[in-house]
Design an enzyme around this catalytic site. Structure first.
Site, PDB file in Angstrom:
ATOM      1  N   HIS A 391      51.454  11.343  37.495  1.00  0.00           N
ATOM      2  CA  HIS A 391      51.793   9.928  37.320  1.00  0.00           C
ATOM      3  C   HIS A 391      50.537   9.067  37.254  1.00  0.00           C
ATOM      4  O   HIS A 391      50.336   8.295  36.316  1.00  0.00           O
ATOM      5  CB  HIS A 391      52.682   9.517  38.504  1.00  0.00           C
ATOM      6  CG  HIS A 391      53.071   8.074  38.538  1.00  0.00           C
ATOM      7  ND1 HIS A 391      54.336   7.634  38.230  1.00  0.00           N
ATOM      8  CD2 HIS A 391      52.370   6.957  38.871  1.00  0.00           C
ATOM      9  CE1 HIS A 391      54.398   6.323  38.356  1.00  0.00           C
ATOM     10  NE2 HIS A 391      53.217   5.885  38.755  1.00  0.00           N
ATOM     11  N   GLU A 392      49.675   9.209  38.266  1.00  0.00           N
ATOM     12  CA  GLU A 392      48.449   8.407  38.284  1.00  0.00           C
ATOM     13  C   GLU A 392      47.520   8.798  37.143  1.00  0.00           C
ATOM     14  O   GLU A 392      46.792   7.958  36.606  1.00  0.00           O
ATOM     15  CB  GLU A 392      47.739   8.546  39.634  1.00  0.00           C
ATOM     16  CG  GLU A 392      48.567   8.125  40.842  1.00  0.00           C
ATOM     17  CD  GLU A 392      49.087   6.697  40.765  1.00  0.00           C
ATOM     18  OE1 GLU A 392      48.516   5.883  40.011  1.00  0.00           O
ATOM     19  OE2 GLU A 392      50.084   6.396  41.447  1.00  0.00           O
ATOM     20  N   HIS A 395      48.485   6.727  34.190  1.00  0.00           N
ATOM     21  CA  HIS A 395      47.852   5.410  34.264  1.00  0.00           C
ATOM     22  C   HIS A 395      46.403   5.490  33.790  1.00  0.00           C
ATOM     23  O   HIS A 395      45.926   4.660  33.007  1.00  0.00           O
ATOM     24  CB  HIS A 395      47.845   4.910  35.706  1.00  0.00           C
ATOM     25  CG  HIS A 395      49.162   4.427  36.216  1.00  0.00           C
ATOM     26  ND1 HIS A 395      49.938   3.520  35.530  1.00  0.00           N
ATOM     27  CD2 HIS A 395      49.822   4.712  37.370  1.00  0.00           C
ATOM     28  CE1 HIS A 395      51.032   3.272  36.254  1.00  0.00           C
ATOM     29  NE2 HIS A 395      50.992   3.981  37.360  1.00  0.00           N
ATOM     30  N   HIS A 398      45.943   5.967  30.119  1.00  0.00           N
ATOM     31  CA  HIS A 398      46.258   4.709  29.445  1.00  0.00           C
ATOM     32  C   HIS A 398      45.038   3.790  29.483  1.00  0.00           C
ATOM     33  O   HIS A 398      44.655   3.179  28.470  1.00  0.00           O
ATOM     34  CB  HIS A 398      47.461   4.059  30.138  1.00  0.00           C
ATOM     35  CG  HIS A 398      48.129   3.002  29.346  1.00  0.00           C
ATOM     36  ND1 HIS A 398      49.286   2.360  29.767  1.00  0.00           N
ATOM     37  CD2 HIS A 398      47.828   2.427  28.145  1.00  0.00           C
ATOM     38  CE1 HIS A 398      49.650   1.471  28.874  1.00  0.00           C
ATOM     39  NE2 HIS A 398      48.793   1.482  27.883  1.00  0.00           N
TER      40      HIS A 398
END
Length: 601
Positions: A391-392, A395, A398
């Protein structure tokens, strides 16, 4: 502080397990020198005052100076805040962050004239200047500033608001220090002896197969919050009052409207989320009944909702094993994406494990000049931590693409978009792990984990969003926000979302006082919209071809160049409608049915 005898001090964490912040500052001495440089630049802002409208050259010179100060300030700020998160009890780090905040507050006060003066320039003149190729660095930034015109105040008023920035962090800072440093959660007795209880360790205890240990950890954890409930309620009430104040002075109809306006997100998007999720609560209640039956309990208690329903064939994954699985899962995104994230996760991006005083949870902090850093409190016996790392990492990637495809002043994407890239990676990791699992018990375990993750992100975050909405609406309607009000309203939501299978404790509604995201108002709904968009996009990429993948990369690369609803349309999903939320709820229902069959209940 809590008894954390088995948790290492920061100084005892091996260098290879820490993030490398050298791209932000080589060391404390160089950071100090850069702060002096930043402070010396502050008076220079004044030389542009009153000249913005004089000529195109003056206009761009002011924006260029603003850009240089912004770049330096971002590096200083990220370094200071990341060092605080390493050990929130370290006075040197807190002092460094305090010095930066004082400098930034002074800079914002000195630049308070810029936005009102920009707004006074005739639109035709600004449009002509922005058509020039010299405006490429600034065009999106200026356009977004001009959109704020109805809510920009006079120069004097803007300066006063800017000078409040440091004080505005008090409630959030106090909550963080109280819950991560000062509260003593004690220890929990286990067959291996007493183990320290902390905010980070709590999730591990809640997944312990021994129900007595879960109950003991739960009661001790909430007893600590019960001892500070009035203080925490006062802090959160103060944060809500500040939200109301800022919305009022900027002429927004509500705090929620003020929070959604910068992203150009309609309040109907928020309302669609709450309404659609509420309509699908029977599916959630069905899952809790499956959970109750699988655990062979007469009734569920609050400490029963996170424990895996089946033991996994292998539920321990070292950090390195987790990275290897993430690498394989993300293969559909191509070589550049996979090689970059692998190098970052194994290199200097990640602060991997818990240490004394470290901030709980996880986050990604992507900056223009530094690496996209990740804070973790990774535990190899909590499989969700592998998904948290993915998940991180979403980020961070991105941020990596945004910084490389946009000017500094418009590279920053919104949180609304960020929660898409992160949960997209989780979706791909689940598909990989589930596909590769040979053992039926592991497949059931992964299925249960995926259901729980969707529950936590889609349903639970919507419950939080509904609580924020209720609290702010009550305050704006003249109702005082007391500890009793918070507890009563949160209990209503607990009972609505968990349904008839659950029996709550007297302290269960204290959960509403321990959520750190509430100190950034109207943030959490973006988790729910984000996972809804990511489910749609993951299906689109996995079932599509080169075009669908490139559409997704166009989204990752867009940074802050578009407003989030438009950016997601580029990727292939329209979040202005309830359809993605409905589809996400349907996917949750499908997985719940599959889990029920797998468990035989």
């Amino acid at each position: 502080m809590a008894n954390t005898d088995s948790i290492p001090a920061r100084k005892d964490v091996p260098a290879e397990h820490r993030w490398n912040l050298s791209k932000l500052a080589k060391d404390e001495a160089s950071w100090d020198a850069e702060l002096v440089k930043f402070e010396a630049m502050i008076p220079g802002i004044e030389k542009f005052r009153g000249k913005l409208a004089d000529s195109k050259e003056d206009f761009f010179a002011a924006l260029s100076y603003n850009r240089e100060m912004g770049l330096l300030g971002e590096r200083l700020g990220y370094y200071a805040q990341l060092r605080v998160s390493e050990d929130e009890g370290d006075s040197a780090s807190r002092g460094r962050a305090g010095r930066f905040m004082m400098a930034m507050t002074k800079a914002e006060g000195a630049a308070a004239w810029l936005l009102p003066e920009l707004q006074r320039i005739p639109d035709a003149k600004v449009d002509a200047w922005l058509a020039d190729s010299a405006a490429d660095e600034y065009r999106v930034f200026v356009r977004k500033l001009l959109r704020l015109k109805p809510h920009v105040l006079s120069e004097a008023e803007e300066r006063l608001l800017a000078l409040q920035a440091e004080a505005n962090e008090t409630a959030s800072d106090a909550f963080s220090v109280l819950t991560n440093v000062d509260i003593d959660f004690g220890t929990v007795d286990t067959p291996e002896g007493p183990k320290p209880l902390s905010q980070s360790a709590y999730s591990s205890f809640m997944q312990n197969p021994d129900r007595a240990i879960r109950e003991a950890a739960y009661r001790k954890f909430y007893a600590a919050f019960d001892g500070h409930k009035n203080t925490i309620a006062t802090l959160y009430s103060g944060s809500c009052k500040l939200d109301k104040y800022r919305a009022t002075v900027r002429k927004y109809p509500s705090a929620r409207a003020a929070a959604l306006f910068p992203d150009d997100v309609s309040e109907a998007v928020y309302d669609n989320l709450v309404k659609t999720v509420n309509a699908n609560l029977p599916t959630l209640h069905k899952y809790y009944e499956i959970r109750r039956k699988a655990l062979k309990l007469p009734e569920l208690r609050h400490w029963d909702v996170y424990v895996p329903l089946v033991p996994a064939a292998k539920s321990k994954y070292s950090y390195e094993e987790a990275v290897a699985h993430i690498e394989k899962a993300l293969a559909p995104l191509g070589t550049e994406y996979v090689s970059t994230i692998k190098a970052g996760l194994l290199g200097g991006w990640v602060d991997r494990y818990e240490n004394k005083g470290k901030r709980s949870g996880a986050f990604s902090a992507g900056s223009f000049s530094g690496d996209p850093y990740i804070l973790m409190n990774y535990k190899d016996d909590v499989i969700r931590d592998m998904f948290t790392l993915a998940h991180e990492g979403g980020h961070s990637m991105h941020s990596w693409y945004s910084a490389r495809n946009n000017p500094f002043l418009s590279y920053g994407y919104t949180i609304f978009e960020a929660e898409v890239a992160s949960t997209f990676n989780e979706a791909l990791l689940f598909e990989h792990m589930y596909r590769e699992a040979k053992d039926q018990s592991l497949r059931t375990y992964l299925l249960n984990s995926r259901v729980d993750d969707l529950l936590a992100t889609l349903f639970r975050q919507t419950m939080f969003a509904e609580f924020e909405m209720v609290a702010h609406a009550a305050l704006e309607g003249g109702t005082p926000l007391t500890v009793d009000f918070f507890r009563a309203e949160y209990r209503k939501l607990l009972e609505k979302y968990f349904g008839p299978s659950m029996k709550f404790e007297e302290v269960s509604d204290l959960e509403g006082l321990r959520i750190p995201h509430f100190y950034g108002a109207f943030y959490v709904y973006k988790y729910s919209t984000g996972i809804s968009a990511s489910i749609a996009l993951a299906k689109r990429v996995l079932s599509g071809g080169a075009k669908e993948r490139e559409d997704y990369f166009r989204f990752l690369k867009s940074g802050g160049s578009r407003y989030p609803i438009e950016a997601l349309k580029v990727a292939g999903v329209d979040m202005s409608t309830p359809q993605p939320i409905e589809a996400a709820c349907a996917e949750f229902g499908r997985l719940v049915d599959e889990l029920g069959k797998s468990l035989g209940v």
